[in-house]
Design an enzyme around this catalytic site. Structure first.
Site, PDB file in Angstrom:
ATOM      1  N   TYR A 173       6.134   5.601  22.299  1.00 43.39           N
ATOM      2  CA  TYR A 173       6.824   4.476  21.928  1.00 43.39           C
ATOM      3  C   TYR A 173       7.954   4.529  21.000  1.00 43.39           C
ATOM      4  O   TYR A 173       7.919   5.738  20.462  1.00 43.39           O
ATOM      5  CB  TYR A 173       5.704   3.671  20.891  1.00 43.39           C
ATOM      6  CG  TYR A 173       6.000   2.457  20.934  1.00 43.39           C
ATOM      7  CD1 TYR A 173       6.234   1.386  21.626  1.00 43.39           C
ATOM      8  CD2 TYR A 173       5.886   1.582  19.358  1.00 43.39           C
ATOM      9  CE1 TYR A 173       6.222  -0.130  21.465  1.00 43.39           C
ATOM     10  CE2 TYR A 173       6.342   0.459  19.220  1.00 43.39           C
ATOM     11  CZ  TYR A 173       6.377  -0.502  20.145  1.00 43.39           C
ATOM     12  OH  TYR A 173       6.542  -1.775  19.664  1.00 43.39           O
ATOM     13  N   CYS A 347     -10.351  -7.781  13.031  1.00 40.75           N
ATOM     14  CA  CYS A 347     -10.355  -9.061  14.014  1.00 40.75           C
ATOM     15  C   CYS A 347      -9.066  -8.918  14.610  1.00 40.75           C
ATOM     16  O   CYS A 347      -8.953  -9.309  15.518  1.00 40.75           O
ATOM     17  CB  CYS A 347     -10.697 -10.022  13.371  1.00 40.75           C
ATOM     18  SG  CYS A 347      -9.393 -10.854  12.228  1.00 40.75           S
ATOM     19  N   CYS A 363      -3.273 -12.784   7.102  1.00 46.12           N
ATOM     20  CA  CYS A 363      -4.908 -12.180   7.091  1.00 46.12           C
ATOM     21  C   CYS A 363      -5.736 -13.222   6.912  1.00 46.12           C
ATOM     22  O   CYS A 363      -5.648 -14.371   6.161  1.00 46.12           O
ATOM     23  CB  CYS A 363      -4.965 -11.226   5.835  1.00 46.12           C
ATOM     24  SG  CYS A 363      -6.616 -10.582   5.467  1.00 46.12           S
ATOM     25  N   GLY A 394     -14.087 -22.153   5.993  1.00 47.37           N
ATOM     26  CA  GLY A 394     -13.146 -22.688   5.078  1.00 47.37           C
ATOM     27  C   GLY A 394     -13.835 -23.341   3.945  1.00 47.37           C
ATOM     28  O   GLY A 394     -13.336 -23.375   2.855  1.00 47.37           O
ATOM     29  N   GLN A 421     -19.263 -22.152  12.512  1.00 48.38           N
ATOM     30  CA  GLN A 421     -19.148 -21.528  13.941  1.00 48.38           C
ATOM     31  C   GLN A 421     -18.855 -20.129  13.880  1.00 48.38           C
ATOM     32  O   GLN A 421     -18.774 -19.389  15.035  1.00 48.38           O
ATOM     33  CB  GLN A 421     -17.921 -22.211  14.642  1.00 48.38           C
ATOM     34  CG  GLN A 421     -18.150 -23.696  14.879  1.00 48.38           C
ATOM     35  CD  GLN A 421     -17.705 -24.410  16.221  1.00 48.38           C
ATOM     36  OE1 GLN A 421     -17.542 -23.737  17.217  1.00 48.38           O
ATOM     37  NE2 GLN A 421     -16.826 -25.608  15.895  1.00 48.38           N
TER      38      GLN A 421
END
Length: 661
Positions: A173, A347, A363, A394, A421
């Protein structure tokens, strides 16, 4: 583990630089840069804040040696002397905060976005970059000029008061990495062909940088310990080159792995990779050099970092995303406050992914990232009685933020546990790390005195009886089942219910409608859960009892999911024999069949399914807010209750609304 007396938190001398500990902040693209090459305060604040948190050194990524060839649109630069004073201000701020600044000096080469200005990117050979621009193979004279530019940028960094510089030849790269890798370098002159020839550019770059700085000024070098691609550089190649890099003037090696285009998940290991993916290569390279060797790549637990340093596998670690999640990670670790550390779940959802709504680095779990000093940890002007309806990501973030600011907070949750969820998202293989978020928020909530009531369905009457001064509605979303022909005539099975465990799929033919994260992870989970016996209805026995079909209207699966998670999952689904239908519209369903329309307008029935699952995402669920506004002074709706999106938006909005109370 006593971190205070661990080797990880002991000083390390690298040339003229004395590091207070062996934890460095790895380079990451923030997208906060300025068009003129200077360092905006917002960008500098990110690094100063990590310095305040006890990080040994902080590395700013992609500081270009030539502004004509920007890396990602706006690129920080050290290509002219007039930039030195403002860079010195930056370095001084980092030093005053207790750390040292290390700029990563680069020429983006093939990865330059200059193609948008009708200037061909530069490379060892003609290669096509992610923007579909073809690089121009540079001449010998141009190579020599660029080498000199590296030397001048190194000089400017030392003059600016930086503690070291870092050079980048990893991942096949940018310009140096492209010269080093046989995957990119197809030259037949002295800068191509053999390993020694391909390394010539890198070694000359190191030597020129060394000539232009003080003899003991540290030069770090990032390498791929193994490119992990057929035809790429191997660990054996790096064991041969590492001593040559040391002899050329390198003071420390930072060992990464993989290549940018063939396997991004090796460079940015996310939920499909185990921790410490490059530690083995780093430990082997450490055996052949006499300079410190750092490992980088999913070292997201400070106790694991301490373990590999204590065992002598590496001399230190570079941590990226964990320091975005918690700038005070090092301080908390030294004090033994492990429960206080905000965990990184690898994640990649906001720090790696970009979107129109969030085009910069963010983030999920740290809403303060990029606005480091906008939300000080001070009590609210007045303590209020606050009700949070919903204990998903949340709602939990809102409850924690409000309680830590001194409000009296109660949470009502319709389920018997927190998580919302997110409890579905962590079912899929490799995603269990995200449970850390809820564990952490639950710890903070209890510490701050948040009161919980579970199995509590909120009603307007109950809210009125509680008489809160403010309500934050975080009721989330429900599975989306569009009014497709047939849905009223047959029982509808949803991917959400499958992931909740409301029914199992032991074997059979399964059609999952949708191609986003929910649908693809449902397919993956069904494959993982299937019994291993051969199922004899003509399906691929290599995947056991189950045969899975996906139907997606968009041109590709997992739109919006970051590449290090998306590409491995798509490869896995294909390798397991999943039948993937993209550009395919759902016209009608029964409990065993799906009528689809292809891109060319032709229609057909996909038949013989034992299960048809709707995995088409979610729609917002907010049955209360308008009524509550009639008698509650403050009502705020957040997250999926506004519009179904990823968890980050719920946590950011929960934080902001709760902080504003």
């Amino acid at each position: 583990m006593d971190m205070k007396h661990s080797r990880l938190f002991s000083p390390l001398q690298i040339g003229s630089l004395t590091l207070s500990n062996r934890v460095g902040m790895a380079p990451m693209s923030m997208d906060y840069e300025a068009a003129d090459g200077t360092v905006p305060k917002r960008l500098a604040d990110v690094f100063v804040r990590r310095a305040e948190g006890g990080t040994g050194y902080v590395m700013i990524d992609a500081v270009t040696i030539d502004s004509k060839y920007p890396y990602m649109g706006n690129t920080t630069a050290l290509d002219r002397d007039e930039l030195v004073p403002q860079f010195k201000e930056f370095a001084d701020r980092v030093k005053e905060a207790g750390s040292t600044l290390v700029p990563q000096i680069i020429h983006p080469g093939p990865e330059s976005v200059c193609g948008y200005r009708h200037i061909a990117p530069l490379g060892p050979s003609a290669n096509t970059n992610a923007n579909c621009h073809v690089s121009r193979s540079i001449s010998i004279d141009e190579i020599h000029d660029i080498i000199k530019q590296f030397g001048q940028a190194a000089r400017r960094a030392e003059e600016a008061g930086c503690g070291a510089i870092s050079l980048h030849c990893a991942h096949a790269y940018m310009l140096p990495g492209s010269f080093l890798s046989p995957l990119r370098n197809k030259r037949m002159d002295e800068y191509g062909g053999s390993l020694d020839n391909r390394a010539r550019f890198v070694i000359e770059m190191i030597e020129e940088a060394r000539r232009n700085v003080s003899p003991d000024f540290p030069i770090f070098l990032r390498i791929s310990g193994d490119e992990r691609m057929v035809g790429g550089n191997s660990l054996e190649d790096m064991l041969y080159l590492a001593p040559k890099f040391e002899a050329a003037g390198v003071s420390m090696l930072e060992v990464s792995g993989g290549t940018q285009y063939e396997g991004l998940e090796h460079i940015i290991p996310c939920q499909n990779k185990s921790r410490g993916v490059n530690v083995y290569e780093a430990s082997e390279i450490k055996k052949v050099v006499g300079i410190p060797v750092y490992a980088v790549g999913k070292i997201n637990d400070i106790r694991y970092a301490a373990e590999i340093v204590e065992r002598g596998l590496v001399d230190g670690v570079a941590m990226g995303r964990p320091l975005l999640a918690d700038p005070d990670l090092c301080k908390k670790a030294v004090e033994g406050q492990f429960d206080e550390i905000t965990p990184c779940a690898s994640c990649g959802g906001s720090c790696i992914s970009r979107s129109e709504a969030a085009p910069e680095c963010h983030c999920h779990i740290n809403p303060r990232l990029g606005r480091e000093y906008e939300f000080p940890d001070v009590p609210a002007e007045k303590s209020k009685k606050v009700l949070v309806i919903g204990a998903g990501p949340g709602g939990m973030m809102a409850a924690v933020t409000a309680a830590e600011r001194g409000h009296d907070v109660t949470v009502w949750e319709a389920d018997d546990k927190i998580g919302g969820q997110l409890n579905l998202a962590v079912v899929a293989p490799g995603k269990q790390e995200m449970t850390q978020w809820m564990v952490h928020l639950n710890y903070r909530a209890k510490k701050a005195g948040v009161k919980f009531e579970f199995n509590k369905e909120a009603t307007a009457e109950d809210v009125k009886a509680l008489a809160p001064e403010a309500v934050i509605v975080a009721t989330g979303a429900k599975p989306l089942v569009p009014p497709i022909k047939g849905t009223q005539d047959y029982p509808v099975l949803t991917a959400h219910d499958f992931l909740r465990g409301k029914f199992v799929i032991p074997k059979g033919r399964v059609c999952v409608l949708g191609g986003g994260a929910v649908a693809c992870e449902t397919a993956e989970t069904a494959l993982e859960n299937a019994r291993p016996n051969s199922y004899t209805r003509g399906y691929d026995a290599s995947i056991g009892d189950i045969d899975v079909t996906l139907v997606e209207m968009l041109p590709q699966l997992l739109t919006g999911v970051c590449a290090p998670n998306r590409e491995p999952l798509i490869r896995k689904l294909k390798s397991k024999g999943v039948h993937i239908n993209v550009n395919t519209k759902i016209m009608e369903v029964t409990d065993h069949e799906v009528k689809v329309q292809r891109q060319d307008g032709t229609q057909e029935w996909l038949e013989g399914f034992d299960y048809v699952l709707f995995g088409l995402g979610s729609r917002n669920y907010d049955p209360l807010s308008e009524t509550l506004k009639e008698f509650v002074p403050e009502v705020h709706v957040i997250g999926d209750a506004v519009r179904a999106r990823q968890a980050s938006y719920a946590m950011w909005e929960g934080f902001e609304k709760a902080y504003s109370l």
